[in-house]
Motif scaffolding. Structure first.
Motif, mmCIF file in Angstrom:
data_model
loop_
_atom_site.group_PDB
_atom_site.id
_atom_site.type_symbol
_atom_site.label_atom_id
_atom_site.label_comp_id
_atom_site.label_asym_id
_atom_site.label_seq_id
_atom_site.Cartn_x
_atom_site.Cartn_y
_atom_site.Cartn_z
ATOM 1 N N ASP A 85 0.813 -1.208 0.000
ATOM 2 C CA ASP A 85 0.000 0.000 0.000
ATOM 3 C C ASP A 85 0.853 1.266 0.000
ATOM 4 O O ASP A 85 0.322 2.366 0.060
ATOM 5 C CB ASP A 85 -0.972 0.002 1.178
ATOM 6 C CG ASP A 85 -0.284 -0.028 2.533
ATOM 7 O OD1 ASP A 85 0.946 -0.149 2.574
ATOM 8 O OD2 ASP A 85 -0.987 0.064 3.550
ATOM 9 N N MET A 86 2.176 1.100 -0.073
ATOM 10 C CA MET A 86 3.059 2.256 -0.147
ATOM 11 C C MET A 86 4.416 1.817 -0.708
ATOM 12 O O MET A 86 4.664 0.634 -0.880
ATOM 13 C CB MET A 86 3.239 2.902 1.235
ATOM 14 C CG MET A 86 3.912 2.000 2.254
ATOM 15 S SD MET A 86 4.034 2.705 3.908
ATOM 16 C CE MET A 86 5.222 3.974 3.671
ATOM 17 N N LYS A 142 6.860 10.428 3.654
ATOM 18 C CA LYS A 142 6.742 9.945 2.275
ATOM 19 C C LYS A 142 7.955 10.245 1.409
ATOM 20 O O LYS A 142 8.396 9.415 0.648
ATOM 21 C CB LYS A 142 5.499 10.535 1.615
ATOM 22 C CG LYS A 142 4.309 9.656 1.708
ATOM 23 C CD LYS A 142 3.217 10.152 0.817
ATOM 24 C CE LYS A 142 2.091 9.134 0.785
ATOM 25 N NZ LYS A 142 1.024 9.514 -0.080
ATOM 26 N N THR A 186 9.666 -3.278 14.763
ATOM 27 C CA THR A 186 8.793 -2.137 14.496
ATOM 28 C C THR A 186 8.056 -2.313 13.171
ATOM 29 O O THR A 186 8.651 -2.704 12.169
ATOM 30 C CB THR A 186 9.618 -0.839 14.445
ATOM 31 O OG1 THR A 186 10.390 -0.739 15.630
ATOM 32 C CG2 THR A 186 8.742 0.375 14.297
ATOM 33 N N LYS A 242 7.037 5.688 11.363
ATOM 34 C CA LYS A 242 6.684 7.052 10.944
ATOM 35 C C LYS A 242 7.703 7.625 9.956
ATOM 36 O O LYS A 242 8.277 8.683 10.166
ATOM 37 C CB LYS A 242 6.542 7.962 12.157
ATOM 38 C CG LYS A 242 5.424 7.511 13.073
ATOM 39 C CD LYS A 242 5.303 8.361 14.290
ATOM 40 C CE LYS A 242 4.184 7.816 15.158
ATOM 41 N NZ LYS A 242 4.209 8.342 16.497
ATOM 42 N N ILE A 252 6.226 -0.755 9.852
ATOM 43 C CA ILE A 252 6.598 0.400 9.028
ATOM 44 C C ILE A 252 5.757 1.621 9.392
ATOM 45 O O ILE A 252 6.277 2.725 9.489
ATOM 46 C CB ILE A 252 6.472 0.045 7.536
ATOM 47 C CG1 ILE A 252 7.541 -0.993 7.190
ATOM 48 C CG2 ILE A 252 6.628 1.276 6.667
ATOM 49 C CD1 ILE A 252 7.440 -1.544 5.815
ATOM 50 N N LYS A 253 4.469 1.410 9.654
ATOM 51 C CA LYS A 253 3.625 2.558 9.999
ATOM 52 C C LYS A 253 4.024 3.157 11.340
ATOM 53 O O LYS A 253 3.896 4.351 11.551
ATOM 54 C CB LYS A 253 2.145 2.171 10.016
ATOM 55 C CG LYS A 253 1.761 1.248 11.139
ATOM 56 C CD LYS A 253 0.282 1.015 11.168
ATOM 57 C CE LYS A 253 -0.031 0.136 12.382
ATOM 58 N NZ LYS A 253 -1.430 0.061 12.634
ATOM 59 N N ASP A 254 4.553 2.340 12.271
ATOM 60 C CA ASP A 254 4.978 2.832 13.574
ATOM 61 C C ASP A 254 6.332 3.538 13.511
ATOM 62 O O ASP A 254 6.665 4.314 14.410
ATOM 63 C CB ASP A 254 5.044 1.693 14.586
ATOM 64 C CG ASP A 254 3.680 1.079 14.845
ATOM 65 O OD1 ASP A 254 2.673 1.796 14.655
ATOM 66 O OD2 ASP A 254 3.616 -0.104 15.220
ATOM 67 N N ASN A 290 3.857 -3.103 2.546
ATOM 68 C CA ASN A 290 2.603 -2.862 3.244
ATOM 69 C C ASN A 290 2.958 -2.174 4.557
ATOM 70 O O ASN A 290 3.945 -2.528 5.194
ATOM 71 C CB ASN A 290 1.871 -4.173 3.509
ATOM 72 C CG ASN A 290 0.488 -3.956 4.053
ATOM 73 O OD1 ASN A 290 0.314 -3.385 5.124
ATOM 74 N ND2 ASN A 290 -0.500 -4.398 3.303
ATOM 75 N N SER A 291 2.181 -1.210 4.974
ATOM 76 C CA SER A 291 2.508 -0.441 6.166
ATOM 77 C C SER A 291 2.426 -1.279 7.442
ATOM 78 O O SER A 291 2.953 -0.885 8.472
ATOM 79 C CB SER A 291 1.585 0.772 6.284
ATOM 80 O OG SER A 291 0.251 0.344 6.364
ATOM 81 N N LEU A 292 1.799 -2.456 7.386
ATOM 82 C CA LEU A 292 1.716 -3.323 8.559
ATOM 83 C C LEU A 292 2.897 -4.280 8.672
ATOM 84 O O LEU A 292 3.047 -4.953 9.684
ATOM 85 C CB LEU A 292 0.408 -4.120 8.529
ATOM 86 C CG LEU A 292 -0.874 -3.288 8.539
ATOM 87 C CD1 LEU A 292 -2.084 -4.192 8.419
ATOM 88 C CD2 LEU A 292 -0.945 -2.445 9.796
#
Length: 114
Positions: free
Chosen positions: A35-36, A101, A92, A98, A94-96, A56-58
């Motif tokens: 998603d990114m 972009k 960690t 931070k 990826i979304k955590d 994926n951010s998760l």
């Protein structure tokens, strides 16, 4: 039962479960849709290359490192990922982490393990 207990607890285990002889199969990693994109600057010795890695951010940082190991045939090399002056921890997500972009994640590969 102690005298201060008004009724018999319902969650008391009276017998131990029997061990099963079936082999334990570890859960396979779930493949998540990207998603990114992470902008990666990969440094292997003197060679430096830039690429965009779909993630994926998760996903955890360890999953991204393992994918880099497979894509670039790095074997047992030590991989460090650095962004914003911080070394990214393997546990960690990826979304955590931070990661902004437009920032580039520096990936340093040490191949001099003995």
């Amino acid at each position: 039962l102690p005298p201060y207990v008004l009724s018999r607890p319902t969650n008391i285990v009276t017998s131990k479960p029997e061990p099963s002889n079936e082999p334990v199969i570890p859960a396979s990693p779930v493949t998540m849709a990207p998603d990114m994109y992470l902008k990666i600057r990969l440094s292997i010795g003197d060679a430096v290359s830039d690429e965009k890695l779909p993630v994926n951010s998760l996903e955890r940082i360890a999953d991204v490192k393992e994918r880099l190991r497979q894509n670039h045939a790095l074997g047992k090399s030590r991989i460090r990922m650095i962004c914003c002056g911080k070394i990214l921890n393997d546990k960690t997500a990826i979304k955590d982490a931070k990661i902004p972009k437009s920032f580039i994640v520096q990936v340093i590969v040490s191949t001099d393990l003995e």
